[in-house]
Design a protein around this motif. Structure first.
Motif, PDB file in Angstrom:
ATOM      1  N   SER A 162       0.830  -1.206   0.000  1.00 51.05           N
ATOM      2  CA  SER A 162       0.000   0.000   0.000  1.00 51.05           C
ATOM      3  C   SER A 162       0.861   1.251   0.000  1.00 51.05           C
ATOM      4  CB  SER A 162      -0.913   0.004   1.227  1.00 51.05           C
ATOM      5  OG  SER A 162      -1.641   1.207   1.294  1.00 51.05           O
ATOM      6  N   ARG A 163       0.329   2.292  -0.645  1.00 44.83           N
ATOM      7  CA  ARG A 163       1.056   3.561  -0.679  1.00 44.83           C
ATOM      8  C   ARG A 163       0.793   4.408   0.561  1.00 44.83           C
ATOM      9  NH1 ARG A 163      -0.617   5.763  -6.545  1.00 44.83           N
ATOM     10  NH2 ARG A 163      -2.529   4.682  -5.956  1.00 44.83           N
ATOM     11  N   ALA A 164      -0.150   3.954   1.385  1.00 44.52           N
ATOM     12  CA  ALA A 164      -0.427   4.678   2.628  1.00 44.52           C
ATOM     13  C   ALA A 164       0.758   4.529   3.583  1.00 44.52           C
ATOM     14  CB  ALA A 164      -1.692   4.144   3.276  1.00 44.52           C
ATOM     15  N   VAL A 165       0.865   5.466   4.528  1.00 43.12           N
ATOM     16  CA  VAL A 165       1.991   5.486   5.457  1.00 43.12           C
ATOM     17  C   VAL A 165       1.488   5.163   6.858  1.00 43.12           C
ATOM     18  CG1 VAL A 165       3.825   6.908   6.448  1.00 43.12           C
ATOM     19  CG2 VAL A 165       3.163   7.206   4.046  1.00 43.12           C
ATOM     20  N   VAL A 166       2.216   4.265   7.544  1.00 41.60           N
ATOM     21  CA  VAL A 166       1.868   3.918   8.917  1.00 41.60           C
ATOM     22  C   VAL A 166       1.958   5.160   9.795  1.00 41.60           C
ATOM     23  CG1 VAL A 166       2.501   2.531  10.912  1.00 41.60           C
ATOM     24  CG2 VAL A 166       2.653   1.543   8.626  1.00 41.60           C
ATOM     25  N   GLY A 167       0.927   5.394  10.580  1.00 47.38           N
ATOM     26  CA  GLY A 167       0.901   6.558  11.450  1.00 47.38           C
ATOM     27  C   GLY A 167      -0.004   7.663  10.940  1.00 47.38           C
ATOM     28  N   GLU A 168      -0.277   7.667   9.632  1.00 48.42           N
ATOM     29  CA  GLU A 168      -1.191   8.675   9.100  1.00 48.42           C
ATOM     30  C   GLU A 168      -2.635   8.196   9.246  1.00 48.42           C
ATOM     31  OE1 GLU A 168      -0.325   9.294   4.985  1.00 48.42           O
ATOM     32  OE2 GLU A 168      -1.365   7.480   4.338  1.00 48.42           O
ATOM     33  N   GLN A 169      -3.581   9.011   8.846  1.00 46.20           N
ATOM     34  CA  GLN A 169      -4.988   8.653   8.936  1.00 46.20           C
ATOM     35  C   GLN A 169      -5.605   8.596   7.541  1.00 46.20           C
ATOM     36  OE1 GLN A 169      -6.925  11.441  11.577  1.00 46.20           O
ATOM     37  NE2 GLN A 169      -6.319  10.294  13.388  1.00 46.20           N
ATOM     38  N   SER A 170      -6.650   7.757   7.424  1.00 48.78           N
ATOM     39  CA  SER A 170      -7.369   7.668   6.155  1.00 48.78           C
ATOM     40  C   SER A 170      -8.229   8.910   6.000  1.00 48.78           C
ATOM     41  CB  SER A 170      -8.240   6.413   6.134  1.00 48.78           C
ATOM     42  OG  SER A 170      -9.351   6.568   7.016  1.00 48.78           O
ATOM     43  N   THR A 171      -8.900   9.010   4.860  1.00 48.62           N
ATOM     44  CA  THR A 171      -9.750  10.179   4.616  1.00 48.62           C
ATOM     45  C   THR A 171     -10.910  10.248   5.599  1.00 48.62           C
ATOM     46  OG1 THR A 171     -10.986   8.900   2.961  1.00 48.62           O
ATOM     47  CG2 THR A 171      -9.174  10.287   2.176  1.00 48.62           C
ATOM     48  N   ARG A 172     -11.271   9.136   6.232  1.00 54.15           N
ATOM     49  CA  ARG A 172     -12.346   9.110   7.229  1.00 54.15           C
ATOM     50  C   ARG A 172     -11.802   9.141   8.651  1.00 54.15           C
ATOM     51  NH1 ARG A 172     -17.253   8.753   5.252  1.00 54.15           N
ATOM     52  NH2 ARG A 172     -18.050   8.388   7.354  1.00 54.15           N
ATOM     53  N   GLY A 173     -10.520   9.481   8.780  1.00 53.12           N
ATOM     54  CA  GLY A 173      -9.927   9.664  10.104  1.00 53.12           C
ATOM     55  C   GLY A 173      -9.552   8.388  10.831  1.00 53.12           C
ATOM     56  N   ILE A 174      -9.379   7.275  10.105  1.00 51.55           N
ATOM     57  CA  ILE A 174      -9.000   6.006  10.733  1.00 51.55           C
ATOM     58  C   ILE A 174      -7.478   5.894  10.739  1.00 51.55           C
ATOM     59  CG2 ILE A 174      -9.159   3.495  10.565  1.00 51.55           C
ATOM     60  CD1 ILE A 174     -11.837   3.918   9.113  1.00 51.55           C
ATOM     61  N   PRO A 175      -6.869   5.738  11.907  1.00 58.42           N
ATOM     62  CA  PRO A 175      -5.398   5.664  11.967  1.00 58.42           C
ATOM     63  C   PRO A 175      -4.864   4.364  11.364  1.00 58.42           C
ATOM     64  CG  PRO A 175      -6.352   5.246  14.131  1.00 58.42           C
ATOM     65  CD  PRO A 175      -7.489   5.671  13.248  1.00 58.42           C
ATOM     66  N   VAL A 176      -3.795   4.473  10.603  1.00 52.98           N
ATOM     67  CA  VAL A 176      -3.130   3.289  10.039  1.00 52.98           C
ATOM     68  C   VAL A 176      -2.139   2.777  11.084  1.00 52.98           C
ATOM     69  CG1 VAL A 176      -1.652   2.423   8.198  1.00 52.98           C
ATOM     70  CG2 VAL A 176      -3.402   4.153   7.691  1.00 52.98           C
ATOM     71  N   LEU A 177      -2.402   1.579  11.611  1.00 53.97           N
ATOM     72  CA  LEU A 177      -1.611   1.043  12.728  1.00 53.97           C
ATOM     73  C   LEU A 177      -0.367   0.286  12.288  1.00 53.97           C
ATOM     74  CD1 LEU A 177      -4.580  -0.310  14.896  1.00 53.97           C
ATOM     75  CD2 LEU A 177      -3.477   1.943  14.993  1.00 53.97           C
ATOM     76  N   GLY A 178      -0.374  -0.237  11.062  1.00 59.45           N
ATOM     77  CA  GLY A 178       0.771  -1.011  10.608  1.00 59.45           C
ATOM     78  C   GLY A 178       0.430  -1.774   9.344  1.00 59.45           C
ATOM     79  N   THR A 179       1.343  -2.657   8.960  1.00 62.70           N
ATOM     80  CA  THR A 179       1.140  -3.472   7.761  1.00 62.70           C
ATOM     81  C   THR A 179       0.798  -4.904   8.159  1.00 62.70           C
ATOM     82  OG1 THR A 179       3.483  -4.044   7.620  1.00 62.70           O
ATOM     83  CG2 THR A 179       2.768  -2.040   6.480  1.00 62.70           C
ATOM     84  N   GLU A 180       0.550  -5.741   7.134  1.00 63.25           N
ATOM     85  CA  GLU A 180       0.165  -7.144   7.374  1.00 63.25           C
ATOM     86  C   GLU A 180       1.159  -7.863   8.293  1.00 63.25           C
ATOM     87  OE1 GLU A 180      -1.549  -9.077   3.502  1.00 63.25           O
ATOM     88  OE2 GLU A 180       0.027  -7.659   2.956  1.00 63.25           O
ATOM     89  N   ALA A 181       2.430  -7.571   8.111  1.00 64.22           N
ATOM     90  CA  ALA A 181       3.453  -8.257   8.909  1.00 64.22           C
ATOM     91  C   ALA A 181       3.300  -7.964  10.398  1.00 64.22           C
ATOM     92  CB  ALA A 181       4.844  -7.842   8.426  1.00 64.22           C
ATOM     93  N   ASP A 182       2.657  -6.838  10.738  1.00 63.13           N
ATOM     94  CA  ASP A 182       2.501  -6.447  12.139  1.00 63.13           C
ATOM     95  C   ASP A 182       1.146  -6.851  12.719  1.00 63.13           C
ATOM     96  OD1 ASP A 182       4.958  -5.022  11.800  1.00 63.13           O
ATOM     97  OD2 ASP A 182       3.808  -3.376  10.893  1.00 63.13           O
ATOM     98  N   LEU A 183       0.304  -7.539  11.924  1.00 63.94           N
ATOM     99  CA  LEU A 183      -1.077  -7.780  12.332  1.00 63.94           C
ATOM    100  C   LEU A 183      -1.177  -8.497  13.673  1.00 63.94           C
ATOM    101  CD1 LEU A 183      -4.102  -7.754  11.889  1.00 63.94           C
ATOM    102  CD2 LEU A 183      -3.862  -9.797  10.458  1.00 63.94           C
ATOM    103  N   LEU A 184      -0.442  -9.576  13.846  1.00 60.52           N
ATOM    104  CA  LEU A 184      -0.552 -10.355  15.086  1.00 60.52           C
ATOM    105  C   LEU A 184      -0.071  -9.549  16.289  1.00 60.52           C
ATOM    106  CD1 LEU A 184       0.597 -13.871  13.823  1.00 60.52           C
ATOM    107  CD2 LEU A 184      -1.730 -13.031  14.205  1.00 60.52           C
ATOM    108  N   ALA A 185       0.981  -8.789  16.102  1.00 57.81           N
ATOM    109  CA  ALA A 185       1.489  -7.962  17.200  1.00 57.81           C
ATOM    110  C   ALA A 185       0.480  -6.866  17.552  1.00 57.81           C
ATOM    111  CB  ALA A 185       2.834  -7.349  16.811  1.00 57.81           C
TER     112      ALA A 185
END
Length: 466
Positions: A170-193
């Motif tokens: 994804s071109r989105a950046v971890v730490g930023e928010q989506s257009t609806r204000g949802i914070p991006v917490l990480g990528t697939e590799a970080d899902l379990l953590a």
């Protein structure tokens, strides 16, 4: 589940008590019944509750949506009726037929009613911010935003998206928010953590959330011992449950989808229902129609019926009828009200004002309870409209339609529809069109009947009517 079992037990106890009274009334009072009613009802109630549990009638995940839960309860009722009847017959047990039939006639509607009450109570609590579930959405940001839009609109779902986990590509950046204000917490590799740290109640996987099926399966293995619900959302929206069925084949969860049903909404069966229903309503409501006509005429001496050109089935124009609720020159002065409308509008296409000064005194009452729409029963008889369908639009409104919006003309316009029972003039144009297109694509007789029933409640509440 314990609450549902308790409520079901109470419903069956009530059914048993009424059945006993019916038995006494049918067969006459008896001081010493040949069968032990208490033992018989206890055994039948226990068997009935077990049948409901066995047929998945206590799955609380089904409670918010309703239909499948109701269906499971009815299937369990039929099964309990058959099994108890067979046992009584084979063992030649002494049991009053009147009591048996009354018990199983009263039980199913009471069980459905108690679930309906529970469902409405749960949805109301969720809308008010209680019993909500924290959700982490997994997938591309644009898909997460689409889900968030629906979940925010349908608050009765009880879900709050607290973060997003995106694909590594994804071109989105971890730490930023989506257009609806949802914070991006990480990528697939970080899902379990992230799941271990945040402890969400639900992981919601959107289309394109994982690179391949094997990766998703490994993720599911890792979540096996955690108290987390996993929901997978396919790339399908605005489709009724009646059009979708899942049939796993060779390990593949194949989702079969029926094609849209617009053509079924203009068949002879629906037309016959419309003619019979509208003709019967005209006969029964004739005294009311007369009183309304008299009140409109006496108010200002103007015409009783307001006639207007509207767009109907296949884009054809027809003469739309309703009781006049505005001053006689209402359309002439509408242009002067455009600026005020811009400050008061709830809909970007349809002209609707919450405090329209053109409305007459009797007109305000008629609009509040939708009585001004009754002459459209004659439009239905003439074949220009249906009892249920999208509302007929003005030519000037149709002139600014998008290509998709024209699909609402594939069916006859209706006196009532999803728009009327979902908020009416309080809805945005986007939501109005979404509901109309949903109705066209997912038409069924059951949906029409439910809309007619909900219309009564919407009219009484008068919400969104102006």
């Amino acid at each position: 589940m314990p609450l549902m079992v308790t409520v079901d037990l109470l419903a069956l106890v009530i059914a048993g008590a009424i059945a006993f009274v019916v038995r006494q009334e049918v067969l006459g009072p008896a001081g010493d019944l040949s069968e032990n009613v208490a033992d018989a009802s206890s055994a039948m109630t226990a068997g009935w509750l077990l049948a409901i549990a066995f047929l998945n009638g206590y799955d609380r995940r089904l409670l918010p949506s309703g239909p499948e839960l109701f269906r499971n309860v009815l299937h369990a009722s039929v099964a309990a009726f058959g099994i108890v009847g067979a046992v009584v017959y084979l063992l030649d047990l002494e049991l009053s037929r009147a009591y048996f039939l009354a018990f199983f006639a009263l039980g199913p509607p009471l069980l459905v009613i108690d679930r309906l009450v529970l469902r409405r109570a749960l949805n109301a609590l969720r809308v008010r911010g209680h019993l909500r579930s924290s959700v982490i959405a997994v997938g591309p940001v644009e898909h997460v935003d689409d889900l968030a839009r629906t979940i925010h609109r349908e608050r009765w779902l009880g879900m709050d998206i607290v973060g997003a986990v995106i694909p590594a590509s994804s071109r989105a950046v971890v730490g930023e928010q989506s257009t609806r204000g949802i914070p991006v917490l990480g990528t697939e590799a970080d899902l379990l953590a992230i799941a271990a740290e945040r402890s969400p109640e639900v992981l919601l996987f959107t289309a394109g959330s994982t690179a391949n099926a094997e990766e998703f399966r490994r993720t599911a293995w890792a979540l096996e011992d955690r108290d987390i619900r996993v929901i997978v959302v396919p790339a399908l929206t605005e489709i009724s449950a009646e059009r979708v069925s899942m049939r796993p084949v060779a390990g593949l969860p194949l989702v079969h989808m029926d094609l849209p049903r617009a053509r079924r909404a203009v068949t002879w069966a629906k037309r016959a229902f419309d003619v019979v229903g509208s003709a019967l309503a005209l006969v029964l409501l004739s005294p009311v129609l007369g009183l309304i006509a008299l009140s409109v005429k006496l108010n200002d001496g103007g015409p009783v019926i307001f006639r207007q050109e509207r767009v109907g089935h296949d884009g054809k124009l027809f003469e739309f009828l309703k009781f006049r609720t505005m001053v006689t020159d209402a359309e002439a002065i509408q242009v002067e009200m455009t600026e005020r409308w811009a400050q008061d509008k709830g809909n970007d296409v349809m002209f609707k004002m919450r405090n329209d000064p053109r409305i007459t005194k009797p007109g305000r009452f008629l609009r509040r309870y939708s009585l001004d729409e009754l002459p459209q029963l004659w439009n239905v008889v003439r074949g220009e409209m249906s009892l249920v369908g999208p509302r007929p639009a003005l030519p000037r409104e149709v002139a600014v339609y998008t290509e998709d919006a024209h699909r609402r003309h594939n069916v006859r316009p209706g006196i009532t529809g999803l728009w009327q029972v979902s908020g009416r003039s309080d809805l945005s144009w986007e939501d109005t069109m979404r509901l109309d297109l949903y109705y066209v694509d997912n038409w069924s007789f059951t949906q029409d009947l439910l809309i007619l029933i909900r219309t009564v409640r919407a009219v009484i509440s008068s919400a969104g009517a102006y």
